[in-house]
Design a protein around this motif. Structure first.
Motif, PDB file in Angstrom:
ATOM      1  N   HIS A  48       0.840  -1.202   0.000  1.00  0.00           N
ATOM      2  CA  HIS A  48       0.000   0.000   0.000  1.00  0.00           C
ATOM      3  C   HIS A  48       0.875   1.252   0.000  1.00  0.00           C
ATOM      4  O   HIS A  48       1.998   1.242   0.502  1.00  0.00           O
ATOM      5  CB  HIS A  48      -0.912   0.020   1.219  1.00  0.00           C
ATOM      6  CG  HIS A  48      -2.090  -0.890   1.094  1.00  0.00           C
ATOM      7  ND1 HIS A  48      -3.086  -0.692   0.171  1.00  0.00           N
ATOM      8  CD2 HIS A  48      -2.424  -2.012   1.768  1.00  0.00           C
ATOM      9  CE1 HIS A  48      -3.990  -1.646   0.288  1.00  0.00           C
ATOM     10  NE2 HIS A  48      -3.609  -2.475   1.250  1.00  0.00           N
ATOM     11  N   ALA A  49       0.335   2.333  -0.526  1.00  0.00           N
ATOM     12  CA  ALA A  49       1.065   3.598  -0.600  1.00  0.00           C
ATOM     13  C   ALA A  49       1.259   4.236   0.774  1.00  0.00           C
ATOM     14  O   ALA A  49       2.218   4.961   0.993  1.00  0.00           O
ATOM     15  CB  ALA A  49       0.338   4.568  -1.534  1.00  0.00           C
ATOM     16  N   ASN A  50       0.328   3.960   1.714  1.00  0.00           N
ATOM     17  CA  ASN A  50       0.430   4.552   3.049  1.00  0.00           C
ATOM     18  C   ASN A  50      -0.380   3.723   4.043  1.00  0.00           C
ATOM     19  O   ASN A  50      -1.125   2.821   3.661  1.00  0.00           O
ATOM     20  CB  ASN A  50      -0.028   6.018   3.044  1.00  0.00           C
ATOM     21  CG  ASN A  50      -1.442   6.162   2.522  1.00  0.00           C
ATOM     22  OD1 ASN A  50      -2.366   5.542   3.042  1.00  0.00           O
ATOM     23  ND2 ASN A  50      -1.623   6.963   1.483  1.00  0.00           N
ATOM     24  N   ALA A  51      -0.242   4.059   5.317  1.00  0.00           N
ATOM     25  CA  ALA A  51      -0.921   3.303   6.381  1.00  0.00           C
ATOM     26  C   ALA A  51      -2.435   3.424   6.286  1.00  0.00           C
ATOM     27  O   ALA A  51      -3.147   2.456   6.547  1.00  0.00           O
ATOM     28  CB  ALA A  51      -0.431   3.780   7.742  1.00  0.00           C
ATOM     29  N   ASN A  52      -2.943   4.582   5.909  1.00  0.00           N
ATOM     30  CA  ASN A  52      -4.398   4.749   5.798  1.00  0.00           C
ATOM     31  C   ASN A  52      -5.000   3.796   4.775  1.00  0.00           C
ATOM     32  O   ASN A  52      -6.079   3.248   4.991  1.00  0.00           O
ATOM     33  CB  ASN A  52      -4.762   6.196   5.457  1.00  0.00           C
ATOM     34  CG  ASN A  52      -4.518   7.121   6.627  1.00  0.00           C
ATOM     35  OD1 ASN A  52      -4.563   6.709   7.787  1.00  0.00           O
ATOM     36  ND2 ASN A  52      -4.244   8.375   6.338  1.00  0.00           N
ATOM     37  N   GLU A  53      -4.302   3.611   3.677  1.00  0.00           N
ATOM     38  CA  GLU A  53      -4.753   2.659   2.659  1.00  0.00           C
ATOM     39  C   GLU A  53      -4.785   1.245   3.227  1.00  0.00           C
ATOM     40  O   GLU A  53      -5.726   0.490   2.989  1.00  0.00           O
ATOM     41  CB  GLU A  53      -3.779   2.690   1.465  1.00  0.00           C
ATOM     42  CG  GLU A  53      -4.396   3.048   0.162  1.00  0.00           C
ATOM     43  CD  GLU A  53      -3.371   3.012  -0.962  1.00  0.00           C
ATOM     44  OE1 GLU A  53      -2.746   1.960  -1.203  1.00  0.00           O
ATOM     45  OE2 GLU A  53      -3.214   4.064  -1.597  1.00  0.00           O
ATOM     46  N   LEU A  54      -3.740   0.884   3.962  1.00  0.00           N
ATOM     47  CA  LEU A  54      -3.678  -0.447   4.557  1.00  0.00           C
ATOM     48  C   LEU A  54      -4.809  -0.628   5.571  1.00  0.00           C
ATOM     49  O   LEU A  54      -5.458  -1.675   5.598  1.00  0.00           O
ATOM     50  CB  LEU A  54      -2.322  -0.666   5.229  1.00  0.00           C
ATOM     51  CG  LEU A  54      -2.081  -2.065   5.771  1.00  0.00           C
ATOM     52  CD1 LEU A  54      -0.660  -2.513   5.460  1.00  0.00           C
ATOM     53  CD2 LEU A  54      -2.343  -2.140   7.254  1.00  0.00           C
ATOM     54  N   LEU A  55      -5.086   0.383   6.378  1.00  0.00           N
ATOM     55  CA  LEU A  55      -6.153   0.281   7.377  1.00  0.00           C
ATOM     56  C   LEU A  55      -7.527   0.145   6.733  1.00  0.00           C
ATOM     57  O   LEU A  55      -8.426  -0.464   7.316  1.00  0.00           O
ATOM     58  CB  LEU A  55      -6.135   1.496   8.311  1.00  0.00           C
ATOM     59  CG  LEU A  55      -4.893   1.657   9.178  1.00  0.00           C
ATOM     60  CD1 LEU A  55      -5.004   2.905  10.033  1.00  0.00           C
ATOM     61  CD2 LEU A  55      -4.642   0.430  10.030  1.00  0.00           C
ATOM     62  N   SER A 101      -4.327   3.782  17.400  1.00  0.00           N
ATOM     63  CA  SER A 101      -5.682   4.324  17.558  1.00  0.00           C
ATOM     64  C   SER A 101      -6.464   4.230  16.251  1.00  0.00           C
ATOM     65  O   SER A 101      -7.623   3.814  16.247  1.00  0.00           O
ATOM     66  CB  SER A 101      -5.623   5.792  18.005  1.00  0.00           C
ATOM     67  OG  SER A 101      -5.010   5.900  19.259  1.00  0.00           O
ATOM     68  N   ALA A 102      -5.830   4.606  15.150  1.00  0.00           N
ATOM     69  CA  ALA A 102      -6.503   4.551  13.843  1.00  0.00           C
ATOM     70  C   ALA A 102      -6.843   3.115  13.463  1.00  0.00           C
ATOM     71  O   ALA A 102      -7.925   2.847  12.923  1.00  0.00           O
ATOM     72  CB  ALA A 102      -5.621   5.194  12.774  1.00  0.00           C
ATOM     73  N   ALA A 103      -5.948   2.178  13.750  1.00  0.00           N
ATOM     74  CA  ALA A 103      -6.201   0.771  13.429  1.00  0.00           C
ATOM     75  C   ALA A 103      -7.397   0.249  14.226  1.00  0.00           C
ATOM     76  O   ALA A 103      -8.261  -0.443  13.685  1.00  0.00           O
ATOM     77  CB  ALA A 103      -4.954  -0.068  13.695  1.00  0.00           C
ATOM     78  N   LEU A 104      -7.453   0.582  15.510  1.00  0.00           N
ATOM     79  CA  LEU A 104      -8.581   0.144  16.331  1.00  0.00           C
ATOM     80  C   LEU A 104      -9.885   0.752  15.847  1.00  0.00           C
ATOM     81  O   LEU A 104     -10.914   0.073  15.768  1.00  0.00           O
ATOM     82  CB  LEU A 104      -8.339   0.490  17.799  1.00  0.00           C
ATOM     83  CG  LEU A 104      -7.200  -0.286  18.461  1.00  0.00           C
ATOM     84  CD1 LEU A 104      -6.922   0.281  19.849  1.00  0.00           C
ATOM     85  CD2 LEU A 104      -7.508  -1.770  18.532  1.00  0.00           C
ATOM     86  N   ARG A 105      -9.846   2.026  15.495  1.00  0.00           N
ATOM     87  CA  ARG A 105     -11.052   2.679  14.961  1.00  0.00           C
ATOM     88  C   ARG A 105     -11.496   2.052  13.643  1.00  0.00           C
ATOM     89  O   ARG A 105     -12.678   2.053  13.318  1.00  0.00           O
ATOM     90  CB  ARG A 105     -10.802   4.167  14.782  1.00  0.00           C
ATOM     91  CG  ARG A 105     -10.832   4.926  16.070  1.00  0.00           C
ATOM     92  CD  ARG A 105     -10.890   6.435  15.822  1.00  0.00           C
ATOM     93  NE  ARG A 105     -10.988   7.111  17.092  1.00  0.00           N
ATOM     94  CZ  ARG A 105     -10.011   7.812  17.660  1.00  0.00           C
ATOM     95  NH1 ARG A 105      -8.863   7.959  17.049  1.00  0.00           N
ATOM     96  NH2 ARG A 105     -10.191   8.376  18.824  1.00  0.00           N
ATOM     97  N   ALA A 106     -10.540   1.544  12.895  1.00  0.00           N
ATOM     98  CA  ALA A 106     -10.858   0.895  11.608  1.00  0.00           C
ATOM     99  C   ALA A 106     -11.335  -0.545  11.804  1.00  0.00           C
ATOM    100  O   ALA A 106     -11.614  -1.245  10.835  1.00  0.00           O
ATOM    101  CB  ALA A 106      -9.628   0.925  10.696  1.00  0.00           C
TER     102      ALA A 106
END
Length: 143
Positions: free
Chosen positions: A54-61, A83-88
């Motif tokens: 993936h190009a970035n972590a947000n894409e992976l999440l 935190s972002a991973a848990l929210r996702a």
């Protein structure tokens, strides 16, 4: 036991230890990776038979195929990623210490954030060669 699909965030030197050892665990599939250098991420994925970089972590999440995020990111960015991973809705495996309080808060750097009722987070910190697992379910009031 069913298999789990892992996405690795941060693909520096330590990631090779994880890529080498995952072969010993047939139920673990490393499907995705991402890092700060997209060219290096593509090469790391190719070398380790990872299906996509993936190009970035947000894409992976946002990737629906990922069950667990392996958080290997630098300490300064660790908390926001977890935190972002848990929210996702992802589960998180991390080398960094975490804190869970009975009030269902994920503690980070003196701050805390209320656990969403949809969380069913399995947080697995890794310290000193041992894995310590703490399961929390905001829906069930368990910590």
């Amino acid at each position: 036991m069913s298999s789990v699909n892992v996405g690795v965030v941060a693909i520096g030197d330590i990631s090779e230890v994880y890529f080498d050892n995952v072969e010993k665990h047939p139920i673990v599939n490393v499907l995705r990776c991402t890092g700060s250098d997209p060219t290096r991420s593509i090469e790391k994925a190719r070398r380790n038979r990872i299906t996509r970089s993936h190009a970035n972590a947000n894409e992976l999440l946002a990737d629906a195929d990922i069950d667990i995020v392996l958080n290997l990111i630098v300490p300064q960015a660790h908390d926001p990623l977890t935190s972002a991973a848990l929210r996702a809705g992802k589960r998180v495996y991390t080398k960094k210490p975490l804190g869970i309080t009975p009030r269902r808060r994920y503690c980070r750097g003196g701050e805390s954030m209320q656990a969403d009722a949809t969380w069913d987070a399995r947080l697995t910190p890794f310290r000193g060669g041992r894995s310590y697992t703490k399961t929390s379910s905001a829906k069930d009031g368990q910590v």
